[in-house]
Enzyme design. Structure first.
Site, PDB file in Angstrom:
ATOM      1  CE  LYS A   1      11.222  -8.451  -4.254  1.00 17.02           C
ATOM      2  NZ  LYS A   1      12.050  -9.375  -5.131  1.00 17.02           N
TER       3      LYS A   1
ATOM      4  N   GLY B   1       6.871  -2.068 -11.248  1.00 20.88           N
ATOM      5  CA  GLY B   1       6.519  -3.365 -11.493  1.00 20.88           C
ATOM      6  C   GLY B   1       5.114  -3.313 -12.079  1.00 20.88           C
TER       7      GLY B   1
ATOM      8  CB  THR C   1      -0.999  -2.241 -13.552  1.00 21.19           C
ATOM      9  OG1 THR C   1      -0.512  -1.424 -14.268  1.00 21.19           O
ATOM     10  CG2 THR C   1      -2.158  -1.682 -12.812  1.00 21.19           C
TER      11      THR C   1
ATOM     12  CB  VAL D   1       2.838  -7.154  -8.615  1.00 21.63           C
ATOM     13  CG1 VAL D   1       3.608  -6.914  -7.050  1.00 21.63           C
ATOM     14  CG2 VAL D   1       2.702  -8.600  -9.149  1.00 21.63           C
ATOM     15  N   GLY D   2       1.392  -4.199  -8.241  1.00 15.29           N
ATOM     16  CA  GLY D   2       1.561  -2.671  -7.666  1.00 15.29           C
ATOM     17  C   GLY D   2       0.145  -2.326  -6.854  1.00 15.29           C
TER      18      GLY D   2
ATOM     19  CD  GLU E   1       7.007   6.098 -11.909  1.00 11.52           C
ATOM     20  OE1 GLU E   1       6.629   5.676 -13.129  1.00 11.52           O
ATOM     21  OE2 GLU E   1       6.847   6.930 -11.001  1.00 11.52           O
TER      22      GLU E   1
ATOM     23  CB  CYS F   1       7.251   0.562 -18.264  1.00 15.23           C
ATOM     24  SG  CYS F   1       8.456   1.795 -18.116  1.00 15.23           S
TER      25      CYS F   1
ATOM     26  CD  GLU G   1       3.059  -3.550 -19.295  1.00 15.36           C
ATOM     27  OE1 GLU G   1       2.724  -4.166 -18.274  1.00 15.36           O
ATOM     28  OE2 GLU G   1       3.709  -2.703 -19.125  1.00 15.36           O
TER      29      GLU G   1
HETATM   30  P1  NAD Z   1       6.239  -7.571 -11.281  1.00 14.17           P
HETATM   31  O1  NAD Z   1       5.084  -6.615 -10.767  1.00 14.17           O
HETATM   32  O2  NAD Z   1       5.860  -8.934 -11.352  1.00 14.17           O
HETATM   33  O3  NAD Z   1       7.398  -7.610 -10.146  1.00 14.17           O
HETATM   34  C1  NAD Z   1       7.882  -6.439  -9.587  1.00 14.17           C
HETATM   35  C2  NAD Z   1       8.655  -6.560  -8.289  1.00 14.17           C
HETATM   36  O4  NAD Z   1       7.539  -6.777  -7.544  1.00 14.17           O
HETATM   37  C3  NAD Z   1       9.494  -7.679  -8.218  1.00 14.17           C
HETATM   38  O5  NAD Z   1      10.585  -7.120  -7.456  1.00 14.17           O
HETATM   39  C4  NAD Z   1       8.599  -8.791  -7.295  1.00 14.17           C
HETATM   40  O6  NAD Z   1       9.395  -9.665  -6.987  1.00 14.17           O
HETATM   41  C5  NAD Z   1       7.960  -7.948  -6.477  1.00 14.17           C
HETATM   42  N1  NAD Z   1       6.858  -8.605  -6.014  1.00 14.17           N
HETATM   43  C6  NAD Z   1       6.020  -9.543  -6.525  1.00 14.17           C
HETATM   44  N2  NAD Z   1       4.833  -9.790  -5.677  1.00 14.17           N
HETATM   45  C7  NAD Z   1       5.023  -8.946  -4.606  1.00 14.17           C
HETATM   46  C8  NAD Z   1       4.404  -8.643  -3.563  1.00 14.17           C
HETATM   47  N3  NAD Z   1       3.151  -9.477  -3.223  1.00 14.17           N
HETATM   48  N4  NAD Z   1       4.629  -7.596  -2.626  1.00 14.17           N
HETATM   49  C9  NAD Z   1       5.518  -7.033  -3.156  1.00 14.17           C
HETATM   50  N5  NAD Z   1       6.273  -7.210  -4.128  1.00 14.17           N
HETATM   51  C10 NAD Z   1       6.100  -8.101  -4.926  1.00 14.17           C
HETATM   52  O7  NAD Z   1       6.721  -6.780 -12.639  1.00 14.17           O
HETATM   53  P2  NAD Z   1       8.089  -7.509 -13.248  1.00 14.17           P
HETATM   54  O8  NAD Z   1       7.568  -8.622 -14.028  1.00 14.17           O
HETATM   55  O9  NAD Z   1       9.358  -7.652 -12.609  1.00 14.17           O
HETATM   56  O10 NAD Z   1       8.169  -6.151 -14.178  1.00 14.17           O
HETATM   57  C11 NAD Z   1       7.626  -5.907 -15.383  1.00 14.17           C
HETATM   58  C12 NAD Z   1       6.588  -4.768 -15.201  1.00 14.17           C
HETATM   59  O11 NAD Z   1       7.151  -3.744 -14.513  1.00 14.17           O
HETATM   60  C13 NAD Z   1       5.687  -4.302 -16.374  1.00 14.17           C
HETATM   61  O12 NAD Z   1       4.175  -4.258 -16.072  1.00 14.17           O
HETATM   62  C14 NAD Z   1       6.315  -2.879 -16.727  1.00 14.17           C
HETATM   63  O13 NAD Z   1       5.321  -2.043 -17.383  1.00 14.17           O
HETATM   64  C15 NAD Z   1       6.562  -2.402 -15.401  1.00 14.17           C
HETATM   65  N6  NAD Z   1       7.691  -1.603 -15.382  1.00 14.17           N
HETATM   66  C16 NAD Z   1       7.127  -0.214 -14.960  1.00 14.17           C
HETATM   67  C17 NAD Z   1       7.905   0.870 -15.262  1.00 14.17           C
HETATM   68  C18 NAD Z   1       7.548   2.385 -14.935  1.00 14.17           C
HETATM   69  O14 NAD Z   1       8.620   3.087 -14.441  1.00 14.17           O
HETATM   70  N7  NAD Z   1       6.397   2.631 -14.837  1.00 14.17           N
HETATM   71  C19 NAD Z   1       9.386   0.554 -15.572  1.00 14.17           C
HETATM   72  C20 NAD Z   1       9.879  -0.772 -15.889  1.00 14.17           C
HETATM   73  C21 NAD Z   1       8.714  -1.807 -15.438  1.00 14.17           C
END
Ligand code: NAD
Length: 511
Positions: free
Chosen positions: A194, A247, A249, A251-252, A269, A303, A401
Site C-alpha cells: 500500500k 512512515g 513515528t 503511525v508506526g 523505518e 527522514c 520533525e
Molecule cells: P504517515 O505515517 O502519515 O503514513 C505512512 C503510511 O502509513 C501511508 O501509506 C499511510 O496511508 C499509512 N497509514 C496511515 N495510517 C495507518 C494505519 N492506522 N495503519 C496502517 N497504515 C497507516 O507518514 P507520511 O506522512 O506518509 O511520511 C512522512 C513520514 O515518514 C516522516 O515521519 C518521515 O520521517 C518518515 N519516513 C521515514 C523514512 C525512514 O527510512 N526512516 C523514510 C521516509 C519517510
C-alpha cells in the site's frame, strides 16, 4: 532572492502527455477498480491540476489482496522456485525500471513535488537496489553445525516468513518500496503493498513491470487507499506474517500496536531529527554545501533531513552569514524545471504545519534569518528555504520533525556538549560530523545514538550499507547484506544417526 514562482504550462502538458493518468488496483494478477467504484485524485502540489486518478481500495479489496498473497504463498510456485529463478525475475524488473525510468520519475515528480532531476536519481538508485537484491537472493543460506557430537548434525535453514504487508510514505514513493519489496521477493515471500494515498502512481506502475517480468499472479498485490481502512486491515489480518512499514513515528507505533495483537514481525523505518555537527577545523566550503543540501534536499521532506545544524561557537557567526548567502540563492520552483533544487510542499495542510513550527520558534525567542514564509506562486504551494537561528535544544523546533525546508541553528563549545545536544531528541536516524581531525570524527561518531553517522559527507547511501534508526526512529534495518534475512524465519533441523541412547529404562521389578 527567489522571484514569484511561475510555471511553464507547455512543460507541464508535455510531461502529462508522457505518463499514464489513471491507475487500477493489482489483485491476484488482474487489474481492476474497487468494488465501490470510488477513486482518489492526486493534485500536483506544484501545478494545482489533477495528475492522477487511482481506483480506491477499501477493506474489501485489502481482504482480496491478502487472500491472493496467502494463496500464492501457500500453494503457488514463487516460494518453491530456485533462488536462481527468483533472481532472474528481479534482474528483469531492474532492467524494466531502467527502460521506463523517465515515466516513473515524472510520476513521482508530479505527485510529490520533488525536482525531476532528483526523481531521476531516485529511480536509478531503485534499479540498483533491485539488482542488489537479485544478487543476495542467490546467497540466501543457513548454517550447519557438525560440532554437536559424533551422531548429531544441526542445520539451520531460512524459510521465507510468508505474507508481508508493505506500507510506504509519500516522500520517496518509488525508492522506499524498492528498499523493501525486492528483498521480500528474494526471500520467497509474497506481498500486499500500500503506497501513500498521495503518491500511489509509481508503485501501481511497478505492478505492470512485475507482471511483464513474469512474476506469478498473486505474489505482489498493490492497492491504493487510506491508512485508516486499508492500512489498518493490512496490519491486523491474521493471514499476514510481517509488516514492513515506513512512515511517521506516530503511525508506526499505532501499526505496531495493531500488529502485536497477532504477534507479527515488524520492521519500522520512522522519523528523524538529524544533527550535522560542524567543528571549527572543518572544510568549511564542503560543510556549507552539505548543510544546505542536508536541510533543503526534497524540500526538507526527508527522514534524513539534516534539520539541526550544531556549530562550534567560534565559527558560528561567520558560518551562519555564509549560509544565509547560499540559502538565498537556492533555486525554488517548478519541479519540472531541470535546474530547480527545491520543489513544492506536498499538501496545503503540510505547508501550514511547517509555518506553524517557524511561528512557534519565533515566539519561543529564536530568530528567523532567512525565509520563514510561503512563497508567491501561480499555483500549488511552496515554502522559502528557512534558517532559524538561536535555537535551544529544548525548543519544539529542535525536537520535533518539521518535515519542511527549515534549518535550526544551535551552537556548542566542546565535543562532549555537541554529542549531548545531538542525542537530545527521541529520534536516532542519522547524523553528520564535519572535522578534518580523524580523532574528532571517530570519537563523536561513536558517541552519537543514530543508525548512520556520516563523516565529512551527508546523506550518502549505498545498497550494501544497512539503514535504519535507533530510539524512536525505528526498529530493524533495511538494505545491506542481511536485508533478505529479515524476511525469513529460522528453522532448526536437528539430525541424529546411529543407535539411540534410551531414555526409558525398565523398572527393577520388571526385570
Ligand atoms: P504517515 O505515517 O502519515 O503514513 C505512512 C503510511 O502509513 C501511508 O501509506 C499511510 O496511508 C499509512 N497509514 C496511515 N495510517 C495507518 C494505519 N492506522 N495503519 C496502517 N497504515 C497507516 O507518514 P507520511 O506522512 O506518509 O511520511 C512522512 C513520514 O515518514 C516522516 O515521519 C518521515 O520521517 C518518515 N519516513 C521515514 C523514512 C525512514 O527510512 N526512516 C523514510 C521516509 C519517510
Amino acid at each position: 532572492m527567489n522571484a514569484p514562482i511561475k510555471l511553464d504550462r507547455s512543460r507541464l502538458d508535455a510531461a502529462l502527455a508522457r505518463i499514464p493518468r489513471t491507475h487500477e488496483l493489482l489483485i491476484d494478477g488482474r487489474w481492476g477498480a474497487g468494488r465501490g467504484g470510488e477513486t482518489i485524485e492526486r493534485i500536483s502540489p506544484a501545478h494545482g491540476v489533477t495528475v492522477s486518478t487511482y481506483a480506491r481500495a477499501s477493506e474489501h479489496e485489502a481482504d482480496l489482496a491478502i487472500s491472493a498473497a496467502r494463496s500464492a504463498f501457500d500453494g503457488g510456485p514463487w516460494p518453491r522456485m530456485t533462488a536462481a529463478e527468483r533472481s532472474k525475475v528481479l534482474l528483469d524488473v531492474a532492467s524494466l525500471i531502467e527502460r521506463d525510468a523517465e515515466v516513473i520519475a515524472l510520476l513521482d515528480c508530479l505527485e510529490s513535488g520533488k525536482p525531476i532531476a532528483q526523481a531521476r536519481g531516485e529511480i536509478a538508485g531503485a534499479a540498483d537496489i533491485w539488482r542488489y537484491a537479485a544478487a543476495l537472493a542467490r546467497d540466501l543460506h543457513g548454517e550447519s553445525f557438525s560440532t554437536l557430537g559424533p551422531n548429531k548434525l544441526g542445520v539451520v535453514v531460512r524459510d521465507p516468513i510468508g505474507v508481508v504487508s508493505i506500507i510506504t510514505p509519500w516522500n520517496f514513493p518509488f525508492l522506499i518500496v524498492s528498499q523493501k519489496l525486492p528483498f521480500a521477493l528474494a526471500a520467497g515471500c509474497t506481498a500486499v503493498v500500500k503506497p501513500s494515498e498521495l503518491t500511489s502512481a509509481s508503485t501501481l506502475y511497478l505492478g505492470k513491470l512485475l507482471l511483464e517480468a513474469g512474476l506469478p499472479a498473486g505474489v505482489v498485490n498493490i492497492i491504493a487507499g487510506t491508512g485508516a481502512d486499508v492500512g489498518a486491515a493490512m496490519t491486523s489480518d491474521p493471514r499476514v506474517d510481517m509488516i514492513s512499514f515506513t512512515g511517521s513515528t506516530r503511525v508506526g507505533k499505532s501499526a505496531m500496536a495493531t500488529a502485536a495483537q497477532t504477534l507479527k514481525k515488524v520492521s519500522m523505518e520512522l522519523g528523524g531529527k538529524n544533527p550535522q555537527i560542524v567543528f571549527a577545523d572543518a572544510d568549511l566550503e564542503a560543510a556549507l554545501d552539505a548543510a544546505v543540501f542536508g536541510a533543503y534536499f526534497n524540500a526538507g521532506e526527508c527522514c534524513n533531513a539534516g534539520s539541526r545544524l550544531i556549530i562550534q561557537r567560534p565559527l558560528a557567526e561567520r558560518f551562519v552569514a555564509d549560509l544565509q548567502r547560499k540559502v538565498r540563492d537556492v533555486k525554488v520552483g517548478d519541479p519540472l524545471d531541470e535546474d530547480v533544487r527545491v520543489g513544492a510542499i506536498v499538501t496545503p495542510d503540510h505547508l501550514e504545519k511547517i509555518e506553524g513550527y517557524v511561528a512557534e520558534a519565533r515566539a519561543a525567542g529564536a530568530e528567523v534569518k532567512v525565509g520563514g514564509t510561503r512563497l508567491e506562486h501561480e499555483s500549488g504551494q511552496f515554502m522559502a528555504p528557512t534558517i532559524v537561528d538561536g535555537v535551544q535544544p529544548q525548543m519544539t523546533i529542535a525536537r520535533e520533525e518539521v518535515f519542511g525546508p527549515v534549518l535550526s541553528i544551535l551552537t556548542f563549545e566542546t565535543a562532549d556538549e555537541a554529542v549531548a545536544i545531538a542525542n537530545s531528541t527521541d529520534y536516532g536516524l542519522s547524523a553528520g560530523v564535519w572535522s578534518q581531525d580523524f580523532n574528532t570524527c571517530l570519537n563523536v561518531s561513536r558517541g552519537i545514538h543514530a543508525g548512520t553517522v556520516w563523516m565529512n559527507t551527508f546523506m550518502d547511501g549505498a545498497s550494501e550499507l544497512p539503514f535504519g534508526g535507533y530510539k524512536q526512529s525505528g526498529l530493524g534495518r533495511e538494505l545491506g547484506r542481511r536485508a533478505v534475512d529479515d524476511y525469513t524465519e529460522e528453522k532448526t533441523l536437528h539430525f541424529h544417526s546411529g543407535p539411540r541412547t534410551a531414555w526409558w529404562v525398565p523398572r527393577p521389578s520388571e526385570t
